[in-house]
Design a protein around this motif. Sequence first.
Motif, PDB file in Angstrom:
ATOM      1  N   UNK A  76       2.536  -0.570  -7.768  1.00 56.06           N
ATOM      2  CA  UNK A  76       1.860  -1.838  -7.502  1.00 56.06           C
ATOM      3  C   UNK A  76       0.364  -1.640  -7.677  1.00 56.06           C
ATOM      4  N   UNK A  77      -0.393  -2.704  -7.482  1.00 57.29           N
ATOM      5  CA  UNK A  77      -1.841  -2.616  -7.663  1.00 57.29           C
ATOM      6  C   UNK A  77      -2.580  -2.449  -6.339  1.00 57.29           C
ATOM      7  N   UNK A  78      -1.862  -2.240  -5.247  1.00 59.64           N
ATOM      8  CA  UNK A  78      -2.480  -2.085  -3.937  1.00 59.64           C
ATOM      9  C   UNK A  78      -3.117  -0.729  -3.744  1.00 59.64           C
ATOM     10  N   UNK A  79      -3.730  -0.525  -2.576  1.00 58.77           N
ATOM     11  CA  UNK A  79      -4.423   0.742  -2.310  1.00 58.77           C
ATOM     12  C   UNK A  79      -3.476   1.924  -2.170  1.00 58.77           C
ATOM     13  N   UNK A  80      -3.999   3.101  -2.521  1.00 56.88           N
ATOM     14  CA  UNK A  80      -3.255   4.353  -2.400  1.00 56.88           C
ATOM     15  C   UNK A  80      -4.049   5.279  -1.495  1.00 56.88           C
TER      16      UNK A  80
ATOM     17  N   UNK B 223       0.856  -1.180   0.000  1.00 60.66           N
ATOM     18  CA  UNK B 223       0.000   0.000   0.000  1.00 60.66           C
ATOM     19  C   UNK B 223       0.891   1.229   0.000  1.00 60.66           C
ATOM     20  N   UNK B 224       0.345   2.333  -0.485  1.00 54.03           N
ATOM     21  CA  UNK B 224       1.144   3.544  -0.644  1.00 54.03           C
ATOM     22  C   UNK B 224       0.455   4.739  -0.014  1.00 54.03           C
TER      23      UNK B 224
ATOM     24  N   UNK C 243       3.632   0.288   2.772  1.00 55.86           N
ATOM     25  CA  UNK C 243       4.873  -0.270   2.247  1.00 55.86           C
ATOM     26  C   UNK C 243       5.661   0.773   1.455  1.00 55.86           C
ATOM     27  N   UNK C 244       4.984   1.830   0.983  1.00 49.99           N
ATOM     28  CA  UNK C 244       5.621   2.900   0.226  1.00 49.99           C
ATOM     29  C   UNK C 244       5.077   4.250   0.688  1.00 49.99           C
ATOM     30  N   UNK C 245       5.935   5.240   0.721  1.00 53.41           N
ATOM     31  CA  UNK C 245       5.526   6.616   0.962  1.00 53.41           C
ATOM     32  C   UNK C 245       6.080   7.438  -0.195  1.00 53.41           C
ATOM     33  N   UNK C 246       5.186   8.153  -0.880  1.00 53.55           N
ATOM     34  CA  UNK C 246       5.578   8.887  -2.081  1.00 53.55           C
ATOM     35  C   UNK C 246       5.310  10.369  -1.865  1.00 53.55           C
ATOM     36  N   UNK C 247       6.269  11.183  -2.258  1.00 57.64           N
ATOM     37  CA  UNK C 247       6.121  12.636  -2.183  1.00 57.64           C
ATOM     38  C   UNK C 247       6.613  13.233  -3.491  1.00 57.64           C
ATOM     39  N   UNK C 248       6.120  14.398  -3.794  1.00 58.65           N
ATOM     40  CA  UNK C 248       6.568  15.105  -4.993  1.00 58.65           C
ATOM     41  C   UNK C 248       8.013  15.562  -4.817  1.00 58.65           C
TER      42      UNK C 248
END
Length: 164
Positions: free
Chosen positions: A85-89, A57-58, A140-145
């Motif tokens: 991935x195809x998990x939730x965001x 998840x992200x 599992x992932x943290x995304x930032x600009x």
Amino acid sequence: GTVQNQINQLNSSPSYYNINHDMISILRSTSVASSAYLARRAAIVRSSTAAQQRSESTLVVAEPTTDSSLAPSTLAAITAASKLHSGPISLLTFTPASAVPSSVTSVIEANTTSGVGNSNKLAETVTNAVVAANEKHGYSHIVAAGTKFGANYLGRAGAQLGVS
């Protein structure tokens, strides 16, 4: 071709997007790698990452804006997260968002009142919001600009979470 060329081909191929860094370091330390060896290693990695994808998840951290729209950099980060991935965001926002892309499954509105304005969030406040969201949901992932705002807090959040 050389091992480096084979690694570049694997990294550019969409079906090999989730190759882990251990495999890359093994391939780089191998002076000559046959295509059969690379195919076997890729099959092993694909089968292990398929099981991991089910629980991935992200968290995407939105750039603060002065209105309820999402910044273009936030939209780009959501697009990038959907490719992982195809998990939730989930989207962590600091102001109510009026229009959220359909790829986002949940919105977390951080209760951060700095009194200065939305564009002036302190890195410590944003870091605390990211850490709290991650502790609650276990992303599992943290995304930032890739902006000054993202660079200001992401390293701090990574340090507090013990990741890089």
